[in-house]
Design a protein around this motif. Structure first.
Motif, PDB file in Angstrom:
ATOM      1  N   PHE A 101      -2.614 -63.759 -67.951  1.00 34.14           N
ATOM      2  CA  PHE A 101      -3.460 -62.930 -67.109  1.00 34.14           C
ATOM      3  C   PHE A 101      -3.060 -61.480 -67.312  1.00 34.14           C
ATOM      4  CE2 PHE A 101      -5.379 -66.307 -64.806  1.00 34.14           C
ATOM      5  CZ  PHE A 101      -4.415 -67.288 -64.688  1.00 34.14           C
ATOM      6  N   VAL A 102      -4.029 -60.615 -67.177  1.00 36.27           N
ATOM      7  CA  VAL A 102      -3.765 -59.182 -67.237  1.00 36.27           C
ATOM      8  C   VAL A 102      -3.769 -58.669 -65.809  1.00 36.27           C
ATOM      9  CG1 VAL A 102      -4.596 -56.957 -68.053  1.00 36.27           C
ATOM     10  CG2 VAL A 102      -4.841 -58.988 -69.506  1.00 36.27           C
ATOM     11  N   GLY A 103      -2.689 -58.031 -65.428  1.00 37.51           N
ATOM     12  CA  GLY A 103      -2.564 -57.491 -64.079  1.00 37.51           C
ATOM     13  C   GLY A 103      -2.443 -55.988 -64.104  1.00 37.51           C
ATOM     14  N   GLN A 104      -2.427 -55.423 -62.917  1.00 37.07           N
ATOM     15  CA  GLN A 104      -2.242 -53.977 -62.763  1.00 37.07           C
ATOM     16  C   GLN A 104      -1.082 -53.735 -61.821  1.00 37.07           C
ATOM     17  OE1 GLN A 104      -6.424 -52.696 -61.751  1.00 37.07           O
ATOM     18  NE2 GLN A 104      -5.623 -50.857 -62.728  1.00 37.07           N
ATOM     19  N   MET A 105      -0.249 -52.790 -62.170  1.00 42.48           N
ATOM     20  CA  MET A 105       0.848 -52.420 -61.300  1.00 42.48           C
ATOM     21  C   MET A 105       0.258 -51.847 -60.009  1.00 42.48           C
ATOM     22  SD  MET A 105       3.396 -53.334 -63.064  1.00 42.48           S
ATOM     23  CE  MET A 105       4.806 -52.672 -62.210  1.00 42.48           C
ATOM     24  N   GLU A 137      12.146 -55.158 -57.620  1.00 40.93           N
ATOM     25  CA  GLU A 137      10.893 -55.854 -57.334  1.00 40.93           C
ATOM     26  C   GLU A 137       9.776 -55.264 -58.200  1.00 40.93           C
ATOM     27  OE1 GLU A 137       9.028 -57.146 -53.176  1.00 40.93           O
ATOM     28  OE2 GLU A 137       9.056 -54.979 -53.460  1.00 40.93           O
ATOM     29  N   VAL A 138       8.914 -56.129 -58.737  1.00 45.79           N
ATOM     30  CA  VAL A 138       7.770 -55.689 -59.529  1.00 45.79           C
ATOM     31  C   VAL A 138       6.513 -56.078 -58.753  1.00 45.79           C
ATOM     32  CG1 VAL A 138       6.525 -55.926 -61.713  1.00 45.79           C
ATOM     33  CG2 VAL A 138       9.031 -56.039 -61.690  1.00 45.79           C
ATOM     34  N   LEU A 139       5.727 -55.079 -58.360  1.00 48.70           N
ATOM     35  CA  LEU A 139       4.505 -55.311 -57.601  1.00 48.70           C
ATOM     36  C   LEU A 139       3.299 -55.132 -58.522  1.00 48.70           C
ATOM     37  CD1 LEU A 139       5.361 -53.232 -54.410  1.00 48.70           C
ATOM     38  CD2 LEU A 139       5.633 -55.693 -54.752  1.00 48.70           C
ATOM     39  N   PHE A 140       2.352 -56.080 -58.467  1.00 48.86           N
ATOM     40  CA  PHE A 140       1.151 -55.981 -59.290  1.00 48.86           C
ATOM     41  C   PHE A 140       0.024 -56.767 -58.650  1.00 48.86           C
ATOM     42  CE2 PHE A 140       3.501 -59.664 -60.609  1.00 48.86           C
ATOM     43  CZ  PHE A 140       2.568 -60.615 -60.981  1.00 48.86           C
ATOM     44  N   THR A 141      -1.169 -56.629 -59.198  1.00 41.82           N
ATOM     45  CA  THR A 141      -2.332 -57.378 -58.712  1.00 41.82           C
ATOM     46  C   THR A 141      -2.960 -58.151 -59.867  1.00 41.82           C
ATOM     47  OG1 THR A 141      -3.846 -55.542 -59.114  1.00 41.82           O
ATOM     48  CG2 THR A 141      -2.915 -55.705 -56.899  1.00 41.82           C
ATOM     49  N   LEU A 142      -3.634 -59.242 -59.512  1.00 42.63           N
ATOM     50  CA  LEU A 142      -4.416 -60.023 -60.460  1.00 42.63           C
ATOM     51  C   LEU A 142      -5.834 -60.146 -59.919  1.00 42.63           C
ATOM     52  CD1 LEU A 142      -1.937 -62.943 -61.258  1.00 42.63           C
ATOM     53  CD2 LEU A 142      -2.479 -60.974 -62.702  1.00 42.63           C
ATOM     54  N   GLN A 143      -6.804 -60.270 -60.810  1.00 44.37           N
ATOM     55  CA  GLN A 143      -8.194 -60.461 -60.405  1.00 44.37           C
ATOM     56  C   GLN A 143      -8.369 -61.857 -59.818  1.00 44.37           C
ATOM     57  OE1 GLN A 143     -11.001 -58.512 -60.566  1.00 44.37           O
ATOM     58  NE2 GLN A 143      -9.857 -56.741 -61.304  1.00 44.37           N
ATOM     59  N   LEU A 149       5.862 -68.324 -66.429  1.00 46.34           N
ATOM     60  CA  LEU A 149       6.898 -67.705 -67.246  1.00 46.34           C
ATOM     61  C   LEU A 149       6.524 -66.236 -67.419  1.00 46.34           C
ATOM     62  CD1 LEU A 149       9.419 -68.116 -68.961  1.00 46.34           C
ATOM     63  CD2 LEU A 149       7.918 -68.657 -70.876  1.00 46.34           C
ATOM     64  N   VAL A 150       7.395 -65.359 -67.003  1.00 45.79           N
ATOM     65  CA  VAL A 150       7.097 -63.931 -67.059  1.00 45.79           C
ATOM     66  C   VAL A 150       7.925 -63.295 -68.141  1.00 45.79           C
ATOM     67  CG1 VAL A 150       7.100 -61.792 -65.760  1.00 45.79           C
ATOM     68  CG2 VAL A 150       6.596 -63.946 -64.616  1.00 45.79           C
TER      69      VAL A 150
END
Length: 85
Positions: A27-31, A59-65, A84-85
Motif C-alpha cells: 500500500f502507498v501511504g502518506q506521512m 513513532e511513525v504516523l501515516f495514513t492509508l486510503q 511486514l514493514v
C-alpha cells in the motif's frame, strides 16, 4: 446419481481444501502529523490513520486510503494477514 456426485464433490472440498497461498500486498501511504481527536477529520476524508511503534524506536504516523484496504478485505479467501514493514 447426480445428487450423490454433488454431495461427494462438497465433501471432497471440505476435507481437501485448495492450498492456501501467501499473497504479498503493498500500500502507498502518506506521512501525517495529525494526532489525537483530530484524526476524525482524516477518517471523514476516507483515510485510515495508522502508526508504527516499536520499543526504543520513534513513532511513525501515516495514513492509508480506506478504499484500498476495503478492496483487499472484500477479496474472497482473506483470512488474516501479517504486515511486514
Amino acid at each position: 446419481h447426480h445428487r450423490r456426485a454433488i454431495l461427494t464433490e462438497k465433501v471432497e472440498r471440505l476435507f481437501n481444501p485448495p492450498p492456501v497461498t501467501e499473497e504479498k500486498l503493498s500500500f502507498v501511504g502518506q506521512m501525517r502529523t495529525v494526532r489525537g481527536k483530530h484524526v476524525e477529520k482524516l477518517r471523514k476524508k476516507g483515510l485510515i490513520p495508522c502508526a508504527i511503534i516499536g520499543k526504543g524506536l520513534p513513532e511513525v504516523l501515516f495514513t492509508l486510503q480506506e478504499r484500498n484496504i476495503i478492496s483487499v478485505l472484500n477479496k474472497g479467501g482473506f483470512v488474516c494477514s501479517r504486515f511486514l514493514v
